[in-house]
Design an enzyme around this catalytic site. Sequence first.
Site, PDB file in Angstrom:
ATOM      1  N   GLU A  78       2.714   6.639 -13.308  1.00 51.77           N
ATOM      2  CA  GLU A  78       3.148   6.552 -11.910  1.00 51.77           C
ATOM      3  C   GLU A  78       3.338   7.921 -11.260  1.00 51.77           C
ATOM      4  O   GLU A  78       4.370   8.198 -10.669  1.00 51.77           O
ATOM      5  CB  GLU A  78       4.445   5.743 -11.820  1.00 51.77           C
ATOM      6  CG  GLU A  78       4.286   4.320 -12.331  1.00 51.77           C
ATOM      7  CD  GLU A  78       5.576   3.513 -12.264  1.00 51.77           C
ATOM      8  OE1 GLU A  78       5.513   2.382 -11.799  1.00 51.77           O
ATOM      9  OE2 GLU A  78       6.632   4.005 -12.711  1.00 51.77           O
TER      10      GLU A  78
HETATM   11  C1  ACM Z   1       5.888   2.290 -16.885  1.00 49.63           C
HETATM   12  O1  ACM Z   1       6.325   1.126 -16.968  1.00 49.63           O
HETATM   13  N1  ACM Z   1       5.939   2.923 -15.729  1.00 49.63           N
HETATM   14  C2  ACM Z   1       5.320   2.966 -18.024  1.00 49.63           C
END
Ligand code: ACM
Length: 679
Positions: free
Chosen positions: A318
């Site tokens: 992310e």
């Molecule tokens: C994640 O759940 N952002 C690895």
Amino acid sequence: MLRFIMLLTLLAGGRQTVWASWVTIAPMMPWPVKVESIPGSLAIDGSFTAVVTACSDARMEGAVARLTAKISRQTGIPMGLTKPADASRPTLRVECAAAGPTLPTLGEDESYTLDISADGALLKAANGAGALHGLETFLQLIALGGDGYQVSAIHIQDKPRFPWRGLMLDVSRHWMPLAVVERNLDAMAAVKLNVFHWHLSDDQGFRVESKLYPKLQQQGSDGHYYTQTQIREVVEYARNRGIRVVPEFDIPGHTQSWLAAYPDLASVPGPYTIGRTWGVYDPVMDPTLDATYKFLDAFIGEMAQLFPDPFFHIGGDEVNPKQWNESARIKEFIRQHKLDGPHGLQAYFNQRILKILEKNRKTMIGWDEILHPDLPTTAIIQSWRGPKFLSDAAAKGHRAILSSGYYLDHLSPASMHYAVDPLAGPAADLTPQQMALILGGEACMWAEYVSSETVDSRIWPRMAVIAERFWSPKEFTDVSGMYARMETVSRQLEWTGVEHRANYGPMLDRLTGGQPAEPLRVLADASNGLGLGPRARTRKYTSPIPLNRFADAVRPESESVRLLELAATSYVLSHDAGQGAMLREQFARWAANDARFQPMSEGNALLQELKPLSKDLAELGAMGLKILDYLGGSQPPPPDWIAAQNQELTRIQKPNAEVTLAAFRPVKVLLDELARKGR
Ligand code: ACM
């Protein structure tokens, strides 16, 4: 005789051929590769002794001492006071071919055999790791028999299906004290997990003491972090239980806590403060600056000393490209280096980090966003966005582990997780060589919606079911047997120290403001907790908001409702009067509960949100009773009555007060039967 749990298994093969049968299952989880039950049993009494040969090091001696203490606590028998009749014949003999590696090692031989007869138990293993697992199996087999505690005679041959069987724990969003970590390591060992993935930094907190960069823990946390001494303690604690510790320092995104301490690392000038809300933040590290790598080089060097495992997790998930896209300087860097946009810049960053890791003799592991054509195949990919990312990684030559489908914070039923297989879906189309790159899996416990008080109940017992998926043969997929064993193992797990059952009652009790908690408990027993998605949609949570409400106390999956649903299914088939009476009793309790709940909620702010939920439960109870009347009597329901009830059930099953009423399920089973009869 093996002391078996009796359980009702419903085998479905088309509606007319559904039948119920009593089957016998020993309460082992994960289920071993080969199990042969033998007549006879080994008594467990005060003369219990265990000896270890070949791998008799401090680790094994410690494991045997813990085993003996656990047996003593379970049975109430003082241990070690009575001498065995024949000292050369201990109750349990542990024989290893060799001690094996000092540190738990990926791919080491974890196999063992366990032979139990009336004369004694023999646990044989290739090395210490297998012996540790065999001791846990022995412990799971101790049960109360006719003549006191005993272990039934048995032959077991066992080895894991996957070498990487992990639990990831986020200690950043909510702080998890050392005791939480250690008690979970004990429970992990009990179900033969061998990787503790420690998510040590995120936007909301940097949780490790750095001596080189002390502002990381001083300004990057709210004062809660592990000292280096404590980290060493955990690594040793895990090692003694056959568990590797893989640290994760999530970079270059999810780094606002770093940037609060060292704003020069950021892509856009600060100042920054640690995050207090959940989600993906804008601030990210600046991968274009040599100073960033100089900092990370020294930091990784320091952490590489602290964590002996050869694998080092760099996160990489992310990464929000907003700051990179908005910076003329960074965009120019991307252009000059001919990188394919922000993802190419992240790949450039990862390649430089990989060199730093290699210098420290560490192998990179990262979330699936790190996958990029420029990334060397030595890096391990952890798939969280879907099984496709796992198979893509393996197809490109990377070793990979699966976490998609094993997110414990989503509070999905155990059966959902049990059905997720690392080698199913797109991975099933890989070549055998590519399949061999899939090392196993990890369950993830993200900590936005858990505190140290509730985290165990979100991990256990469902983690045990996932542990079975990672360990046991692929073919072992019977869901009824899984649930029956899970419930027994759940009780045993609590004796390891995890508090997944212990905190339920006190949390409900606290909500009552001092009144008898029973009506609240009836409501909680009828409910299922909800995970990250629905909770985030319901209210804006921030880290100071206490997780002490009904939704936090409620279990992910109501066991009593699951059994009631089975009973309803069975009643539909058999019209057994006993089942009918039991269902009636439960429905009547629900129907009457609201009248008890409403007065206790008066003036209690924490209970206000539950008033409609309690009314719905009463409605379900009344509906269930009415359906039973119609099913048992000669009068059909009025026209449109069934449609109206179905409409109500559709409304009632929607989330309310951040939980769902699991109780609708047995009522729905009976309503469907009524509809079928009317056709
Ligand atoms: C994640 O759940 N952002 C690895």
